[in-house]
Design an enzyme around this catalytic site. Structure first.
Site, short mmCIF file in Angstrom:
data_model
loop_
_atom_site.label_atom_id
_atom_site.label_comp_id
_atom_site.label_asym_id
_atom_site.label_seq_id
_atom_site.Cartn_x
_atom_site.Cartn_y
_atom_site.Cartn_z
N HIS A 68 1.84 4.07 -5.27
CA HIS A 68 2.53 2.89 -4.72
C HIS A 68 1.56 1.72 -4.69
CE1 HIS A 68 0.64 4.64 -1.15
NE2 HIS A 68 0.94 3.59 -0.41
N HIS A 70 0.22 -0.32 -2.41
CA HIS A 70 -0.71 -0.70 -1.34
C HIS A 70 -2.15 -0.81 -1.84
CE1 HIS A 70 2.07 0.54 2.26
NE2 HIS A 70 2.32 -0.67 1.80
N ASP A 72 -5.03 -0.17 -0.62
CA ASP A 72 -5.96 0.95 -0.44
C ASP A 72 -5.67 2.08 -1.45
OD1 ASP A 72 -3.58 1.47 1.13
OD2 ASP A 72 -4.65 3.09 2.14
N HIS A 73 -4.68 1.87 -2.32
CA HIS A 73 -4.39 2.83 -3.40
C HIS A 73 -4.59 2.24 -4.79
CE1 HIS A 73 -2.38 5.87 -0.73
NE2 HIS A 73 -2.48 4.81 0.06
N HIS A 124 8.02 4.97 2.66
CA HIS A 124 6.78 4.29 3.06
C HIS A 124 6.75 2.90 2.41
CE1 HIS A 124 2.53 3.84 4.00
NE2 HIS A 124 2.25 3.64 2.72
N ASP A 143 1.31 8.46 0.12
CA ASP A 143 1.52 8.25 1.56
C ASP A 143 2.94 8.62 1.98
OD1 ASP A 143 -1.06 7.27 1.64
OD2 ASP A 143 -0.50 5.21 2.10
N HIS A 181 -4.42 10.61 2.61
CA HIS A 181 -5.20 10.30 3.82
C HIS A 181 -5.53 11.57 4.60
CE1 HIS A 181 -4.90 5.84 3.95
NE2 HIS A 181 -3.72 6.04 3.35
ZN LIG Z 1 0.41 3.16 1.70
#
Ligand SMILES: [Zn+2]
Length: 252
Positions: A68, A70, A72-73, A124, A143, A181
């Site tokens: 996805h 985001h 942090d990905h 999410h 996530d 995570h």
């Molecule tokens: Zn995420």
């Protein structure tokens, strides 16, 4: 046919999956296929730890797979693409830096002879996908599902997220689920609050406490473990799921 499935299992066994810790609690997963020598990286939020990890092993990244949009990905996408020439595969519906190939439900990724099918798991985020390697018994779930928990609902509805979790929980029991995570300890505490009488949850909480005291990883999890110990998977309908999710949002 029999021989073919034996051969596939043998190949699947050669899919080497290594966690690269990033930020405070992310795991970036390296996927190495021994036969072809290819390496893919799942959700590289940061390039530097990935570059160190592949250099240590003498691996070369040829593919980036994002679950996805985001940051942090996806934050390491462009640096990794520049330094390795890797092709970037990510959800067609998301804003993915440097994407070469957009993925949607029913499409595939491939490393060596291992094929991963794409399923849409919105909730999410709306673009969220999971990659399912049926022959290897492996799924990269980003996530969407966490060990004993699930992602927050930033974009999707509880109905969508509940359906997405159910799809993952329906994979064969021994499927290894690689989440993005290390949230298992706080999820386990919430799970034992949500289901105080569940002995599987109590015993897993104790295991997770031991692992985390030793600074160890709690992943991957399995579909079987999640069916037993994940209250969000165990919810009987989306309304129950929605109540649990909003309770968890303020749980300390
Ligand atoms: Zn995420």
């Amino acid at each position: 046919m029999r021989w073919r499935s034996w051969q596939l299992r043998l190949k699947a066994a050669r899919m080497d999956i290594v966690p690269v810790p990033a930020f405070s609690d992310n795991y970036i997963w390296l996927v190495h296929d021994e036969e072809s020598g290819e390496t893919a990286v799942v959700d590289p939020g940061d390039a530097a730890p990935v570059i160190r990890a592949v250099e240590q092993r003498g691996w070369i990244i040829s593919q980036i797979w994002n679950t996805h949009w985001h940051p942090d990905h996806t934050g390491g996408n462009l640096v990794l693409k520049e330094t390795t020439g890797a092709r970037i595969f990510g959800p067609a519906a998301g804003n993915i830096p440097g994407r070469d190939v957009g993925l949607a439900e029913g499409e595939e990724v491939r490393i060596g002879d291992c094929v991963g099918r794409v399923i849409a798991v919105p909730g999410h985020t709306l673009d969220h996908i999971a990659l399912i390697f049926d022959d290897a018994g492996v799924a990269f779930v980003g996530d969407t599902l966490f060990a004993m928990g699930c992602g927050r609902l930033f974009e999707g509805t509880p109905q969508q997220m509940f359906a997405s979790l159910q799809r993952l929980a329906e994979l064969p029991a021994e499927t290894r689920l690689y989440c993005a995570h290390e949230y298992t300890l706080s999820n386990a505490r919430f799970a034992s609050h949500a289901e105080p009488g569940n002995r599987a949850i109590a015993s897993r909480l104790a295991d997770v406490e031991r692992l985390r005291e030793g600074g160890r990883i709690t992943l991957p999890t399995t579909t079987a473990e999640e069916r037993e110990t994940n209250p969000f998977v165990r919810a009987s309908n989306w309304q129950e799921f929605a109540r649990l999710r909003s309770e968890k949002d303020s749980f300390r």
